[in-house]
Design an enzyme around this catalytic site. Structure first.
Site, PDB file in Angstrom:
ATOM      1  N   GLU A 144       0.819  -1.222   0.000  1.00  0.00           N
ATOM      2  CA  GLU A 144       0.000   0.000   0.000  1.00  0.00           C
ATOM      3  C   GLU A 144       0.849   1.266   0.000  1.00  0.00           C
ATOM      4  O   GLU A 144       0.536   2.219  -0.710  1.00  0.00           O
ATOM      5  CB  GLU A 144      -0.958   0.012   1.200  1.00  0.00           C
ATOM      6  CG  GLU A 144      -2.145  -0.934   1.060  1.00  0.00           C
ATOM      7  CD  GLU A 144      -1.831  -2.354   1.516  1.00  0.00           C
ATOM      8  OE1 GLU A 144      -0.677  -2.603   1.932  1.00  0.00           O
ATOM      9  OE2 GLU A 144      -2.735  -3.210   1.452  1.00  0.00           O
ATOM     10  N   HIS A 159     -10.685  -4.766  10.261  1.00  0.00           N
ATOM     11  CA  HIS A 159     -11.211  -4.616   8.900  1.00  0.00           C
ATOM     12  C   HIS A 159     -12.507  -3.825   8.854  1.00  0.00           C
ATOM     13  O   HIS A 159     -13.207  -3.857   7.864  1.00  0.00           O
ATOM     14  CB  HIS A 159     -11.490  -5.995   8.271  1.00  0.00           C
ATOM     15  CG  HIS A 159     -10.275  -6.707   7.794  1.00  0.00           C
ATOM     16  ND1 HIS A 159      -9.245  -7.048   8.613  1.00  0.00           N
ATOM     17  CD2 HIS A 159      -9.918  -7.140   6.558  1.00  0.00           C
ATOM     18  CE1 HIS A 159      -8.319  -7.684   7.912  1.00  0.00           C
ATOM     19  NE2 HIS A 159      -8.700  -7.743   6.667  1.00  0.00           N
TER      20      HIS A 159
END
Lengths: 325, 330
Positions: free
Chosen positions: A60, A129
């Protein structure tokens, strides 16, 4: 008008942007061959090829940073993160690079990049998450933060975000992907920074954004049954923040409730509530009511997780408690 | 590798410009004339010079907190740099970036960078842009030995290798990450060895010898322009001063070690070589030095005389099209 899902609206927005401007390209984890973790980019690799629909390694920081560099060098990257929770791995690139480069270069450089990510909880993915860091990013000067609640807004705001010359965090609440709504058949844009009155009313203003609007619209329905007329204001973007539309509504109804589905402490809802209180106290019949998610990590087990996510009943109860209506 | 007479003059001018800029800036900073901190790079001139000798304004570089040399080698104006470091409105970034964030869009300078390792993905992104546009330009990322402990370098090398991007990773190994010796903090004797793990050539270069850097960079950049992917160059070099202007390097390194490196100073080495080979003469070298001395003196005068940024500048340049960034506080 055609009725489509939130997911289809996003996909149409991406297609239109790719067609409109050769400098637009997509990159992210599993967005090509696999069609994207939430299938938003389904079929795009086939149509636009691997240069413009670019699968990335799980890196990322590198691919968000590469998006910033590519944007400065003249492209318009639309970067997909598999989850807003994963943005923390790239947060230095977002907060220290994307948001600051223009200012620190004295206006020489610009970063026309969109960072799309599914956000929010409610689907048993547990604490790491299920977070909504768009609320954090909303406090960073230099970023724009867009939070659509309907297919119409998702499509129009995505087009505006991709055409914007500033870095935009585009938060897609995962619970919204399958929701449906009408969109025009012709191309259109929804301007960033303009709130939308999703339902008009006279007795109380309900302020929220993204999936919170689903809850507020249901709450307004429920309130109508008892004769309370609620106005629902959808912020649509957290930064720029259209407080004028909120204030106008609150000064009309004299009551306000802010729904923030995320953590209460220092949450974005606190900012809205404080601003309403500061600007409109003379018009209010009582304190600004607040409903928010619990100040806990998001648990895995469904019944437990649901206990932490604001429900329609919480909104109704909070209004009764605060205003006695 | 063949070097034209014009290029030779450019190389000497650039190395001396960096040297003089850093020496004068350090004096000015110690005198309290500039604002903030100054991380000087004197001693390391051969690196940015030998690399940027192969670049044009259309190529992009990303830099570090020790970025003055990279800026100068990429052609950034020294008066604009000095004014920026003095916090003046005439600075390249209107006084909003300072020493650690000098950027120059027109020169392909993505910016010095105050976060160690953070500039690396940006240069990779510029290289991605070059690849997608197919315009034959390259991205060069400068970073220090300290940055090789950051995740961004490993992620970026992998990404650049997987995508075969036209990028050159230039590790300026000056042997100290602030005060921490490279032997302590890095797991390999030659950082260039790590390139093998990312399927790209890794080359150890004498970073005090501008000709060695020029040759290695020429090869790497030609490879990138030809679409053959990234290269990793490790330049073994040394910064003559402390980490920043107020840092005493003798708390972590010995004067004897400094003398060993200074004996390999890139400037006298260049001078000896070009005179021996009859490529330039002392008269020309001195003329260049005098010109640069004057240029840097003028840069200081320009910076001193320049106005501070007007108050409104606090609010501008946050966005391209959204001025209301400081809600309610104005």
């Amino acid at each position: 008008m055609t009725e489509i899902t939130f997911r289809q609206a996003l996909q149409r927005g991406l297609r239109e942007a790719l067609d409109a401007d050769p400098n637009v390209f997509l990159m992210g984890e599993d967005i090509g061959k696999y069609d994207g973790a939430y299938a938003v980019t389904q079929g795009l690799l086939e149509k636009y090829g691997p240069d413009r629909v670019r699968d990335t390694p799980i890196s990322e920081a590198a691919f968000v940073g590469a998006g910033v560099g590519a944007a400065v060098a003249g492209l318009r990257p639309v970067v997909e993160l598999m989850s807003m929770s994963f943005s923390l791995v790239a947060s230095d690139q977002i907060v220290n690079m994307a948001a600051k480069i223009r200012y620190m270069s004295g206006g020489q450089l610009k970063v026309p990049m969109v960072l799309r990510a599914p956000t929010g909880g409610g689907v048993q993915l547990a604490a790491t998450h299920s977070q909504s860091f768009e609320n954090w990013y909303a406090s960073v000067p230099g970023l724009k933060v867009v939070t659509p609640s309907t297919p119409y807004d998702a499509l129009g705001l995505l087009r505006s975000s991709i055409e914007d010359d500033n870095p935009v965090i585009f938060a897609e609440n995962a619970l919204l992907y399958a929701t449906r709504g009408d969109v025009p058949d012709a191309e259109y844009f929804v301007p960033i920074g303009v709130a939308d009155v999703k339902r008009t009313g006279t007795d109380i203003t309900l302020v929220g954004w993204a999936h919170g609007i689903v809850t507020l619209m249901a709450a307004a329905e429920k309130l109508a049954e008892t004769g309370v007329s609620a106005e629902v204001v959808d912020l649509r973007s957290l930064r720029p923040l259209d407080m004028e539309t909120v204030i106008e509504s609150v000064e009309k109804t004299g009551r306000a409730l802010v729904l923030d589905e995320n953590w209460r402490t220092a949450g974005f809802g606190a900012e809205i509530a404080a601003e309403i209180g500061y600007r409109s106290s003379d018009y209010l019949d009582g304190p600004v009511a607040r409903v928010s998610g619990t100040d806990t990590p998001s648990p895995y087990s469904r019944p437990l997780e649901q206990l932490g996510i604001p429900q329609v009943a919480w909104v109704i109860d909070e209004i009764e408690k605060t205003y006695g209506i | 590798m063949e070097i034209t007479p014009e290029k030779l003059r450019w190389i000497y001018t650039t190395m001396y410009r960096i040297r003089r800029f850093e020496e004068v800036l350090l004096e000015q900073t110690v005198l309290g004339k500039s604002m903030g901190v100054a991380h000087t790079s004197d001693g390391e001139e051969a690196g940015p010079t030998g690399i940027c000798a192969h670049l044009t304004d259309a190529d992009w570089i990303g830099s570090t907190h020790r970025g003055h040399g990279h800026c100068i080698a990429k052609g950034v104006d020294t008066a604009g740099m000095m004014a920026e470091i003095f916090g003046k409105y005439t600075g390249l970034c209107k006084g909003k970036g300072g020493s650690m964030h000098i950027a120059d869009f027109a020169k392909g300078m993505l910016g010095a960078n105050g976060i160690v390792g953070a500039g690396i993905p940006l240069a990779v992104g510029a290289a991605l842009s070059a690849k997608l546009k197919g315009n034959g330009t390259v991205g060069v990322s400068f970073f220090g030995d300290g940055a090789t402990g950051e995740g961004t370098i490993h992620e970026s090398m992998n990404l650049a290798s997987v995508w075969k991007l036209p990028v050159i990773f230039v590790c300026e190994n000056n042997h100290y990450a602030e005060s921490t010796p490279v032997e302590y903090a890095v797991s390999v004797p030659d950082i260039a060895d790590r390139a093998a793990g990312y399927s790209m050539p890794g080359v150890v270069v004498d970073g005090m010898d501008v000709f060695a850097v020029y040759d290695a960079a020429g090869e790497a950049i030609a490879r990138a322009r030809a679409g053959e992917g990234p290269t990793f160059l490790e330049l073994k070099t040394y910064r003559y001063h402390g980490h920043y202007h107020a840092d005493d390097p003798h708390t972590y390194r010995l004067p004897e070690e400094e003398e060993l490196w200074k004996a390999r100073d890139p400037l006298p080495n260049f001078e000896r070589r070009v005179i021996e080979q009859d490529l330039m003469d002392e008269v020309e070298l001195e003329r260049i030095r005098n010109e640069i001395d004057q240029e840097i003196q003028d840069a200081v005068a320009f910076a001193e005389e320049s106005p501070l940024p007007p108050i409104d500048e606090l609010y501008t340049d946050v966005y391209t099209n959204y001025s209301n960034s400081v809600r309610g506080l104005r």
